[in-house]
Design an enzyme around this catalytic site. Structure first.
Site, short mmCIF file in Angstrom:
data_model
loop_
_atom_site.label_atom_id
_atom_site.label_comp_id
_atom_site.label_asym_id
_atom_site.label_seq_id
_atom_site.Cartn_x
_atom_site.Cartn_y
_atom_site.Cartn_z
N GLY A 239 -4.12 25.41 -19.63
CA GLY A 239 -3.36 24.45 -18.86
C GLY A 239 -3.72 23.32 -19.73
O GLY A 239 -3.98 23.00 -20.78
N SER B 197 -14.17 24.50 -16.38
CA SER B 197 -13.61 24.16 -15.01
C SER B 197 -14.35 23.25 -14.22
O SER B 197 -15.55 23.11 -14.39
CB SER B 197 -13.11 25.43 -14.29
N ALA C 149 -8.36 12.06 -18.51
CA ALA C 149 -7.52 11.76 -17.49
C ALA C 149 -6.26 11.90 -18.08
O ALA C 149 -5.77 11.80 -19.33
CB ALA C 149 -7.65 10.44 -17.06
N ALA D 292 -19.50 14.08 -8.39
CA ALA D 292 -19.86 12.72 -8.22
C ALA D 292 -18.81 11.71 -8.88
O ALA D 292 -18.29 10.57 -8.14
CB ALA D 292 -21.08 12.45 -8.50
N ASN E 104 -15.72 11.74 -10.12
CA ASN E 104 -14.65 11.85 -9.58
C ASN E 104 -14.67 11.27 -7.89
O ASN E 104 -13.75 10.50 -7.55
CB ASN E 104 -13.67 13.16 -9.33
N CYS F 40 -6.94 16.51 -9.14
CA CYS F 40 -8.44 16.58 -9.07
C CYS F 40 -9.03 15.76 -8.03
O CYS F 40 -10.02 16.00 -7.32
CB CYS F 40 -9.24 16.13 -10.53
N PHE G 291 2.49 11.61 -10.44
CA PHE G 291 1.45 11.14 -9.94
C PHE G 291 0.74 9.89 -10.68
O PHE G 291 -0.01 8.77 -10.13
CB PHE G 291 0.18 12.11 -9.52
N1 LIG Z 1 -6.13 18.11 -15.08
C1 LIG Z 1 -6.84 17.48 -15.48
O1 LIG Z 1 -6.79 16.29 -15.85
C2 LIG Z 1 -8.38 18.16 -15.26
C3 LIG Z 1 -9.18 17.02 -15.73
C4 LIG Z 1 -10.64 17.44 -15.82
C5 LIG Z 1 -10.99 18.68 -15.32
N2 LIG Z 1 -10.18 19.35 -14.69
C6 LIG Z 1 -10.39 20.64 -14.15
O2 LIG Z 1 -10.37 21.66 -15.27
C7 LIG Z 1 -9.91 22.92 -14.61
C8 LIG Z 1 -8.43 23.29 -15.13
O3 LIG Z 1 -7.44 22.27 -14.93
P1 LIG Z 1 -6.09 22.38 -15.30
O4 LIG Z 1 -5.45 21.12 -14.70
O5 LIG Z 1 -6.08 22.65 -16.79
O6 LIG Z 1 -5.54 23.56 -14.64
P2 LIG Z 1 -4.05 24.18 -15.05
O7 LIG Z 1 -3.41 24.89 -13.78
O8 LIG Z 1 -2.99 22.96 -15.81
O9 LIG Z 1 -4.39 25.27 -16.05
C9 LIG Z 1 -5.28 26.48 -15.75
C10 LIG Z 1 -4.79 27.75 -16.71
O10 LIG Z 1 -5.63 28.67 -16.28
C11 LIG Z 1 -4.69 29.95 -16.40
N3 LIG Z 1 -5.44 31.15 -15.80
C12 LIG Z 1 -5.79 31.30 -14.57
N4 LIG Z 1 -6.54 32.28 -14.14
C13 LIG Z 1 -6.77 33.09 -15.65
C14 LIG Z 1 -7.52 34.16 -16.12
N5 LIG Z 1 -8.17 35.12 -15.19
N6 LIG Z 1 -7.28 34.31 -17.32
C15 LIG Z 1 -6.53 33.67 -18.29
N7 LIG Z 1 -5.92 32.46 -17.69
C16 LIG Z 1 -5.91 32.27 -16.44
C17 LIG Z 1 -3.58 29.69 -15.74
O11 LIG Z 1 -2.44 30.45 -15.77
C18 LIG Z 1 -3.48 28.24 -16.12
O12 LIG Z 1 -2.35 28.30 -17.23
C19 LIG Z 1 -9.78 22.84 -13.12
O13 LIG Z 1 -11.06 23.27 -12.63
C20 LIG Z 1 -9.70 21.36 -13.11
O14 LIG Z 1 -10.39 20.90 -11.67
C21 LIG Z 1 -8.76 19.21 -14.78
O1 LIG Z 2 -6.86 1.53 -10.04
C1 LIG Z 2 -6.51 2.57 -9.96
C2 LIG Z 2 -6.45 3.76 -10.67
C3 LIG Z 2 -5.96 4.88 -10.31
N1 LIG Z 2 -5.20 5.17 -9.09
C4 LIG Z 2 -4.37 6.35 -9.09
O2 LIG Z 2 -5.64 7.45 -8.88
C5 LIG Z 2 -4.95 8.74 -9.28
C6 LIG Z 2 -5.77 9.20 -10.41
O3 LIG Z 2 -5.88 8.51 -11.69
P1 LIG Z 2 -6.47 8.92 -12.89
O4 LIG Z 2 -8.02 9.02 -12.70
O5 LIG Z 2 -6.49 7.76 -13.93
O6 LIG Z 2 -5.91 10.26 -13.46
P2 LIG Z 2 -6.60 11.63 -13.33
O7 LIG Z 2 -5.78 12.57 -14.51
O8 LIG Z 2 -6.38 12.20 -12.08
O9 LIG Z 2 -8.09 11.55 -13.81
C7 LIG Z 2 -9.27 11.83 -12.76
O10 LIG Z 2 -9.33 13.12 -12.83
C8 LIG Z 2 -9.69 13.86 -13.83
C9 LIG Z 2 -9.84 15.60 -13.36
O11 LIG Z 2 -11.07 15.73 -12.64
C10 LIG Z 2 -10.96 13.49 -14.36
O12 LIG Z 2 -11.26 14.23 -15.29
C11 LIG Z 2 -10.64 11.89 -14.86
O13 LIG Z 2 -12.15 11.58 -15.29
C12 LIG Z 2 -10.30 11.15 -13.48
O14 LIG Z 2 -10.05 9.78 -13.95
C13 LIG Z 2 -3.65 8.32 -9.74
O15 LIG Z 2 -2.63 8.68 -8.83
C14 LIG Z 2 -3.63 6.89 -10.16
O16 LIG Z 2 -2.14 6.32 -9.92
C15 LIG Z 2 -4.89 3.89 -8.47
O17 LIG Z 2 -3.91 3.97 -7.51
N2 LIG Z 2 -5.55 2.75 -8.83
#
Ligand SMILES: NC(=O)c1ccc[n+]([C@@H]2O[C@H](COP(=O)([O-])OP(=O)(O)OC[C@H]3O[C@@H](n4cnc5c(N)ncnc54)[C@H](O)[C@@H]3O)[C@@H](O)[C@H]2O)c1
Ligand SMILES: O=c1ccn([C@@H]2O[C@H](COP(=O)(O)OP(=O)(O)O[C@H]3O[C@H](CO)[C@@H](O)[C@H](O)[C@H]3O)[C@@H](O)[C@H]2O)c(=O)[nH]1
EC number: 1.1.1.22
Length: 502
Positions: free
Chosen positions: A45, A162, A196, A254, A256, A308, A370
């Site tokens: 993902g 994750s 992010a 914490a 986030n 998140c 978003f």
């Molecule tokens: N999206 C972000 O910006 C972000 C940033 C930091 C941390 N996180 C965290 O990282 C984790 C992943 O987030 P994401 O946004 O990448 O999710 P996502 O939904 O984009 O991707 C997850 C992927 O895992 C796959 N999957 C699920 N179960 C599986 C299995 N058993 N075997 C193989 N593949 C499997 C799904 O098909 C999917 O493609 C979450 O815990 C999230 O909170 C996300």
């Molecule tokens: O001053 C601000 C900053 C952000 N946002 C909004 O807040 C949301 C989240 O923004 P941002 O944090 O930049 O994006 P994410 O991709 O959700 O990233 C957050 O969530 C991720 C998933 O856990 C973490 O890894 C990142 O560190 C954390 O910043 C968005 O809708 C932004 O538009 C505001 O409204 N005002």
């Protein structure tokens, strides 16, 4: 499977369709031989795909195999049309794919060949049973732990990337320990991801910090050293923090929660500004100049979205409740409540300003993602505000530079969004040209902070809109003085409305 031909960093053109094996033994700066690094990542993902692409790019000596259960997702990773949009990602993938970066559905093979396995699967909020609506759903993480236990054929370091509640590492360890076979051993590390969306590559290349949490044992410490060695390929030692597993997991939640809390704090102040006639931009600027507070994440808006913040806040609330800390739970719950209040308040302001009814009025919505620079709509404030307006009977013309038409339709007509999908569907029109989207509308509503919205020809737009024409800037990105001079009635977050008398 279709073969892709790409020019690689050695200047050679190559075709590929499956992972290569047998890469050379890696060496660190002092020339000391380290264990061969075959890394596998379960979950292709946003996090798994982007973080492992950068890992492969920065570590040409490491073989990186990203696997997923979804055939569609893997097909896209192996195509010219990646499943996610991230500035810079295409270039990184192009350079490494087929050299030391591979995407496939062959989870068993990837796990068997790897000496380090990242778990990067989704951990959404539970929608059923105990903890429904708050607790993180760990079913996908558990499936991964069981799969690793089933197919592992040697020592493995399992890295939980994750976002998970505290104790998840313990349950992974428990499942793995209960399934060890001769010659097979496991070490579990916590390595939460802080990227992010929209700036993922930049964040991965230059992270503020990398956390590596592990057990205080010789096995735990050497596993932490192995992962530190990987990050050392491009990240200085002072940005790599080693800590206990629990501290590492809690730090992610914490962090986030703190960021979300700042957005909710300034949004709460924005409501006060609108009531008394102050300007939230001025307040935020002046507050942020205090070096103890700082200026980041103080941009008032229609509220935070994304996969998140809400999920992790709710997970923290659930943990606090489970630990019998109700005051702590209420504190973080309120950060989320203010976010819902802010979105609803903005939707209500639009209806109230348009003479208390939007029924059958056409409104142009700019932005559905978003945040800018992503096509992700998970928990987007735009979904909630559009649903509110659709419930009131508004016709909405949506334009977003990156979100696919079908995604918008699914988001607004799913059973979660409405009980009347057919009626709602007729009210939605998706545009690929913002200038077409505004024709005969009563208002423009800005819900995502895409840069291109700042440079539109609003004079031209005004000329094809119904009068009086309104502009609702939910992201505070437009030059308000300029559009007021053109003749727009302009509403923005954190500022009292003054009727346009020009
Ligand atoms: N999206 C972000 O910006 C972000 C940033 C930091 C941390 N996180 C965290 O990282 C984790 C992943 O987030 P994401 O946004 O990448 O999710 P996502 O939904 O984009 O991707 C997850 C992927 O895992 C796959 N999957 C699920 N179960 C599986 C299995 N058993 N075997 C193989 N593949 C499997 C799904 O098909 C999917 O493609 C979450 O815990 C999230 O909170 C996300
Ligand atoms: O001053 C601000 C900053 C952000 N946002 C909004 O807040 C949301 C989240 O923004 P941002 O944090 O930049 O994006 P994410 O991709 O959700 O990233 C957050 O969530 C991720 C998933 O856990 C973490 O890894 C990142 O560190 C954390 O910043 C968005 O809708 C932004 O538009 C505001 O409204 N005002």
């Amino acid at each position: 499977m279709e073969l892709i031909t790409e020019t690689k960093r050695d200047g050679q053109k190559r075709e590929h369709d499956h992972p290569a094996i047998g890469l050379p033994v890696a060496q660190d700066e002092e020339g000391i031989s380290m264990v061969i690094k075959n890394v596998c990542c379960i979950g292709a993902g946003y996090v798994g795909g982007s973080s492992c692409s950068v890992l492969a790019w920065k570590c040409p000596d490491i073989h990186v195999h990203v696997v997923d259960v979804s055939h569609d997702t893997i097909k896209q990773w192996n195509s010219h049309n990646l499943p996610i949009y991230e500035p810079g990602l295409d270039e990184v993938v192009k350079e490494c794919r087929g050299c030391n970066l591979f995407f496939s559905n062959d989870i068993d093979r990837a796990v068997r060949e790897a000496d380090m396995i990242f778990i990067s699967v989704n951990t959404p909020t539970k929608t059923y049973g105990i903890g429904k609506g708050k607790a993180a759903d760990l079913q996908y993480v558990e499936v991964c732990a069981r799969k690793i236990a089933e197919v592992a054929n040697g020592p493995k370091i399992v890295v939980e990337k994750s976002t998970v509640p505290i104790q998840a590492a313990q349950f992974i360890t428990h499942i793995l320990a209960a399934n060890t076979k001769p010659g097979v051993s496991f070490q579990v590390l916590s390595n939460p991801e802080f990227l992010a969306e929209g700036t993922a590559i930049e964040n991965l290349v230059n992270p503020d910090r990398v956390l590596i949490g592990g057990e205080e044992s010789s096995g735990g410490e050497s596993a932490m050293e192995e992962l530190t060695w990987i990050y050392h390929h491009w990240i200085p030692q002072h940005n790599i923090i080693t800590l206990s597993t629990w501290s590492s997991q809690l730090t992610k939640l914490a962090s986030n929660a703190f960021l979300a809390q700042r957005v909710s704090s300034i949004n709460a102040i924005s409501a006060v500004c609108e009531a008394i006639g102050a300007d939230v931009s001025q307040v935020a600027d002046a507050v942020g100049r205090d070096s103890r507070i700082g200026s980041k994440f103080l941009h008032a808006s229609v509220g935070f979205g994304g996969s998140c913040f809400e999920k992790d806040l709710l997970s923290l609330v659930y943990i606090a409740e489970s630990l019998n800390l109700p005051e702590v739970a209420r504190y973080w719950q309120h950060v989320n409540d203010i976010n819902h209040y802010q979105r609803t308040r903005f939707g209500q302001r639009i209806t109230a300003s348009l003479f208390n009814t939007v029924t059958d009025k056409a409104l142009a919505v700019f932005g559905f993602a978003f945040k800018k620079n992503t096509g992700d709509t998970r928990e987007s404030p735009a979904r909630c505000i559009c649903s509110q307006l659709l419930e009131e009977g508004a016709r909405i013309n949506i334009y977003d530079p990156k979100v696919e038409r079908q995604q918008i339709m699914n988001d607004l007509t799913s059973t979660k969004a409405t009980s009347e999908p057919e009626r709602i569907q007729k009210l939605i029109h998706i545009y690929t040209d913002p200038y077409q989207a505004v024709i005969d509308t009563h208002a423009i509503v800005i819900l995502t902070e895409w840069d291109e919205f700042k440079s539109y020809d609003y004079k031209k737009m005004l000329s094809v809109m119904k009068k009086p024409a309104f502009l609702f800037d939910g992201r505070k990105i437009i030059d308000h003085e300029a559009v007021i001079k053109l003749g727009f009635n302009t509403h923005t977050i954190g500022k009292k409305f003054t009727p346009n008398t020009l």
